[in-house]
Design an enzyme around this catalytic site. Structure first.
Site, PDB file in Angstrom:
ATOM      1  N   GLU A  49     -42.938 -26.915  13.858  1.00 46.54           N
ATOM      2  CA  GLU A  49     -41.978 -25.898  14.307  1.00 46.54           C
ATOM      3  C   GLU A  49     -42.118 -25.588  15.795  1.00 46.54           C
ATOM      4  O   GLU A  49     -41.137 -25.292  16.466  1.00 46.54           O
ATOM      5  CB  GLU A  49     -42.135 -24.615  13.495  1.00 46.54           C
ATOM      6  CG  GLU A  49     -41.670 -24.727  12.047  1.00 46.54           C
ATOM      7  CD  GLU A  49     -42.778 -25.162  11.103  1.00 46.54           C
ATOM      8  OE1 GLU A  49     -43.865 -25.558  11.581  1.00 46.54           O
ATOM      9  OE2 GLU A  49     -42.564 -25.104   9.879  1.00 46.54           O
ATOM     10  N   PHE A 111     -45.453 -14.039  -0.493  1.00 45.22           N
ATOM     11  CA  PHE A 111     -45.801 -15.409  -0.115  1.00 45.22           C
ATOM     12  C   PHE A 111     -45.001 -15.819   1.129  1.00 45.22           C
ATOM     13  O   PHE A 111     -43.789 -15.628   1.188  1.00 45.22           O
ATOM     14  CB  PHE A 111     -45.494 -16.378  -1.266  1.00 45.22           C
ATOM     15  CG  PHE A 111     -45.753 -17.812  -0.911  1.00 45.22           C
ATOM     16  CD1 PHE A 111     -47.039 -18.255  -0.624  1.00 45.22           C
ATOM     17  CD2 PHE A 111     -44.706 -18.725  -0.829  1.00 45.22           C
ATOM     18  CE1 PHE A 111     -47.273 -19.575  -0.277  1.00 45.22           C
ATOM     19  CE2 PHE A 111     -44.939 -20.048  -0.484  1.00 45.22           C
ATOM     20  CZ  PHE A 111     -46.232 -20.478  -0.202  1.00 45.22           C
ATOM     21  N   GLN A 112     -45.689 -16.376   2.100  1.00 45.43           N
ATOM     22  CA  GLN A 112     -45.092 -16.809   3.370  1.00 45.43           C
ATOM     23  C   GLN A 112     -44.304 -15.690   4.052  1.00 45.43           C
ATOM     24  O   GLN A 112     -43.226 -15.902   4.583  1.00 45.43           O
ATOM     25  CB  GLN A 112     -44.225 -18.060   3.173  1.00 45.43           C
ATOM     26  CG  GLN A 112     -45.080 -19.276   2.802  1.00 45.43           C
ATOM     27  CD  GLN A 112     -44.360 -20.608   2.957  1.00 45.43           C
ATOM     28  OE1 GLN A 112     -43.147 -20.691   2.800  1.00 45.43           O
ATOM     29  NE2 GLN A 112     -45.112 -21.652   3.263  1.00 45.43           N
ATOM     30  N   LYS A 161     -34.026 -14.179   2.878  1.00 43.38           N
ATOM     31  CA  LYS A 161     -33.455 -15.175   1.969  1.00 43.38           C
ATOM     32  C   LYS A 161     -32.306 -14.604   1.126  1.00 43.38           C
ATOM     33  O   LYS A 161     -31.327 -15.300   0.869  1.00 43.38           O
ATOM     34  CB  LYS A 161     -34.584 -15.688   1.063  1.00 43.38           C
ATOM     35  CG  LYS A 161     -34.251 -16.911   0.254  1.00 43.38           C
ATOM     36  CD  LYS A 161     -35.492 -17.328  -0.538  1.00 43.38           C
ATOM     37  CE  LYS A 161     -35.126 -18.195  -1.726  1.00 43.38           C
ATOM     38  NZ  LYS A 161     -35.158 -19.616  -1.442  1.00 43.38           N
ATOM     39  N   MET A 478     -57.668 -30.265  34.882  1.00 46.26           N
ATOM     40  CA  MET A 478     -57.566 -29.083  35.731  1.00 46.26           C
ATOM     41  C   MET A 478     -58.767 -28.163  35.524  1.00 46.26           C
ATOM     42  O   MET A 478     -59.313 -27.617  36.488  1.00 46.26           O
ATOM     43  CB  MET A 478     -56.258 -28.334  35.446  1.00 46.26           C
ATOM     44  CG  MET A 478     -55.982 -27.205  36.404  1.00 46.26           C
ATOM     45  SD  MET A 478     -55.895 -27.768  38.127  1.00 46.26           S
ATOM     46  CE  MET A 478     -54.131 -27.974  38.335  1.00 46.26           C
TER      47      MET A 478
END
Lengths: 565, 163
Positions: A49, A111-112, A161, A478
């Site tokens: 993602e 959940f999630q 949802k 760096m």
């Protein structure tokens, strides 16, 4: 006609002119993905993602349009945060849509579930949790409006949802209802008149230009103003492609790794015209020494940028196209005064020419080992002016800014504000989707590349011919440079001891892998890569302990540079 | 310097966290904050007290204005305004101190809003300094609990601040 929430969302995206989205499916966005199946909107499936958001970012940076990314709730959504923060720091227009657990479950540690509006509040321009299907179309309209207007930035829409399956009649709203948001585009004409006076009185003027120049597409106005007044132009990392670097008035980058002549010019100038720049600490060095002989004009669309870090003598809030255009028009009316200005500033340009001659940008070339700067110069020679270059973050990024000599706007996509390693590959992916015919090259380091190397799969799947040039020094270069200069060469955790076979890695994904270990192979390798269809990874075994110079050590004034010997 | 700022905001999900998060994220001080809806549909008014030099206050004003949910920002510093705070104070009041407590309440034009054989609960409205003064006088009797609302302000004169 009644549509479901996910159908309304996609209809809104089409109304906004979105033809491509980047994303990754999951349980809380499964309805959106079901409708995407039949939608004319193209969806690019990244392998993470974070990469979807960087790809949308690269798409936005290269086109100027709003980039769109989709992720599911919970971990999918939290994975977008680095991408969103990257876009926020560089003011990139973007809309990120995250799924959320159904509204009755919000706050239940479902959940999630993750509180995305809470998490992204400090790194978005604005965010929305849609709680009612009746608000959805208006929310999408406002999200796009906020993202692309004023000082652009990312906007997050968290879409539960259950809202995705609720039904409501669809009508795309014509107007936004944002009584607290009215960006100022037109510069105040009295302030612009004062600026004209200050410009005409200057003896040692410098234009200090930031990323706003590309965001407002005011590149032509800037060139005209600089040429009319013969004012030298120094650009920040975000603006390297905002002004042609081969222009006689270009001073290159300023700040921590700026050119000697840019930093000296800013230190000695008597008028600093800041244009869409925000006096970042990497630009200013020690703040009380920065341009402390100068009067400062600051032109910016965001009032909070003005007087945040330095005192400003003349603030002008507005869009750069408008302000620079008016400034140019008003100066054009005063032919004699401008002629006088050019005479008055001739000595100044001569001093700068001397600095440029005494300390040009350069590096010690080598016949035996590949210098990273050499690879960048060769890529420049072998690519078209409209090639899009992305970078990751670190030494290779600074060398690209210093040596690539960008010519056209929006050809240099790099994470400036947040400094996100792993940005360059997915950003190149997004730019290549936007411009299938142009050369897109990710100049990378071996450290950064491994932060999003999984996107090789996306390149191969969608036949995106991005070329990747890894400047491999087997170091986190760096940080190693800082350790060398300020920590007695104690290379704590910066040596990438495991040698990666990058050629095999590319081949494992079905891409082409090339390696150059000798100086004489560099040009041939680049040419082969450019001539090979599809994605190609080039690995250059470069000088391991090469440093980025000049360098202003942290806390020093920008005229206290460590120079290349 | 102490500044009292009124912020008119969209009365919507998460707006309080946008304001308070702005202050904590940017390291601005916040001494008190009160919020309630106004007569105007969908608009809440926040009154916040902050401190900082001119440069910081300019940033606070600009950053507040930059929030999409912010409709209007008014810094009352240097303006003519009325400032009021409400405090409820539960104080020990037994035997000999009961009369003394009532005398103090009277002097301050405060009110006793709850009485028990061992305590008074006192309500007072006024500028924060007046409340501080009352607290000083009550302190020797033993203050059991105190709750203050934080100040709210309104400009003097006929003109009103609306969204």
């Amino acid at each position: 006609m009644e549509l479901t929430g996910s159908q309304i969302l996609l209809a809104c995206l089409q109304e906004e002119g979105v033809d491509t989205v980047f994303g990754y499916p999951g349980g809380a966005v499964i309805n959106i993905y079901d409708d995407l199946f039949d939608s004319p909107i193209e969806h690019i499936l990244t392998r993470h993602e974070q990469a979807a958001v960087h790809a949308a970012d690269g798409y936005a940076r290269s086109t100027g349009k709003v980039g769109v990314a989709i992720a599911t709730s919970g971990p999918g959504a939290t994975n977008t945060v680095t991408g969103i923060a990257t876009a926020y720091m560089d003011s990139i227009p973007m809309v990120v849509i995250t799924g959320q657990v159904p509204t009755p479950l919000i706050g239940n540690d479902a959940f999630q579930e993750a509180d995305m509006c809470g998490i992204t509040r400090p790194c978005t321009k604005h965010n929305f949790l849609v709680q009612d299907i009746r608000d959805l179309a208006q929310t999408v309209k406002e999200a796009f409006y906020i993202a692309r207007t004023g000082r652009p930035g990312p906007v997050l829409i968290d879409l539960p949802k259950d809202i995705q399956v609720h039904k409501y009649k669809f009508k795309y709203p014509e107007k936004v209802k944002l009584r607290g948001y009215k960006p100022t585009y037109a510069g105040n004409s009295r302030q612009i008149d004062k600026a004209v006076k200050m410009v005409l009185q200057a003896r040692r003027p410098v234009l200090y230009v930031g990323g706003g120049i590309n965001l407002s597409a005011a590149n032509e106005q800037l060139i005209k103003l600089a040429e009319l007044t013969q004012t030298p132009v120094t650009t920040t990392l975000m603006a390297m492609s905002g002004f042609p670097q081969n222009h006689p008035l270009a001073l290159g980058m300023l700040g921590m790794h700026g050119t000697f002549y840019a930093n000296m010019s800013v230190t000695e100038c008597d008028l600093l015209i800041a244009v869409g720049a925000r006096f970042d600490d990497r630009v200013t060095g020690r703040i009380d020494s920065f341009a402390n002989k100068a009067k400062v004009i600051h032109i910016d669309i965001d009032p909070t940028s003005i007087k945040k870090n330095v005192a400003v003598d003349l603030p002008i809030v507005g869009d750069l196209q408008d302000v620079l255009g008016k400034l140019h028009a008003k100066l054009t009316e005063q032919t004699d005064a401008v002629q006088q200005l050019i005479e008055n500033t001739a000595d100044w340009r001569a001093s700068i020419a001397e600095w440029r001659q005494s300390h040009p940008m350069g590096y010690k070339s080598s016949d035996t080992v590949i210098k990273p700067q050499f690879v960048i110069e060769k890529i420049r020679e072998l690519t078209a002016d409209d090639a899009i270059i992305t970078t990751e973050v670190g030494q290779h990024q600074m060398w690209t800014a210093q040596f690539f000599q960008f010519r056209q706007p929006r050809t240099f996509l790099t994470s400036g504000g947040l400094g996100t390693m792993g940005f360059g590959l997915p950003a190149a992916l997004g730019a290549q989707v936007a411009f299938p015919e142009r050369q897109v090259i990710d100049i990378s380091g071996d450290g950064s590349f491994q932060m999003n190397s999984q996107e090789l799969a996306t390149l191969v799947q969608y036949r995106l011919p991005v070329k990747i040039a890894i400047l491999n020094n087997n170091f986190l270069g760096m940080v190693r440079q800082w350790q060398q200069m300020f920590f007695e060469k104690r290379y704590s955790q910066t040596c990438m001891e495991l040698p990666i076979d990058f050629v095999k890695l590319a081949e494992a994904y079905g891409a082409t892998g090339l390696q150059a270990a000798r100086v004489e192979d560099v040009e041939k390798t680049i040419q082969t890569a450019l001539d090979t269809p599809g994605p190609v990874l080039m690995e250059f075994k470069v000088a391991r302990e090469e440093n980025v110079l000049p360098m202003v050590p942290a806390g020093k004034a920008i005229n206290e540079m460590v120079l290349a010997s | 310097m102490r500044h009292t700022i009124s912020v008119l905001v969209e009365n919507e999900f998460g707006v309080l966290s946008r304001i308070s998060g702005l202050f904590s994220g940017r390291g601005f001080n916040i001494e008190s904050l009160c919020v309630a809806p106004t007569m105007e549909e969908g608009i809440s008014r926040m009154t916040l007290v902050t401190t900082g030099d001119d440069r910081i206050l300019e940033q606070i004003n600009k950053q507040l204005n930059k929030l999409i949910s912010t409709i209007k920002v008014v810094d009352f510093t240097g303006e003519d305004y009325v400032e009021r705070e409400l405090a409820l104070i539960k104080v020990n009041a037994e035997a000999d101190s009961r009369a003394e407590a009532l005398r103090i309440v009277d002097i301050f034009r405060a009110k006793v809003v709850d009485v028990t054989p061992r305590s008074y609960t006192i309500e007072i409205t006024g500028a924060p300094a007046k409340i501080n003064a009352l607290l000083e006088l009550l302190r020797p009797m033993g203050i059991k609990e105190i709750v203050r609302s934080g100040p709210v302000v309104i400009g003097r004169g006929a003109k009103g601040v609306t969204g």
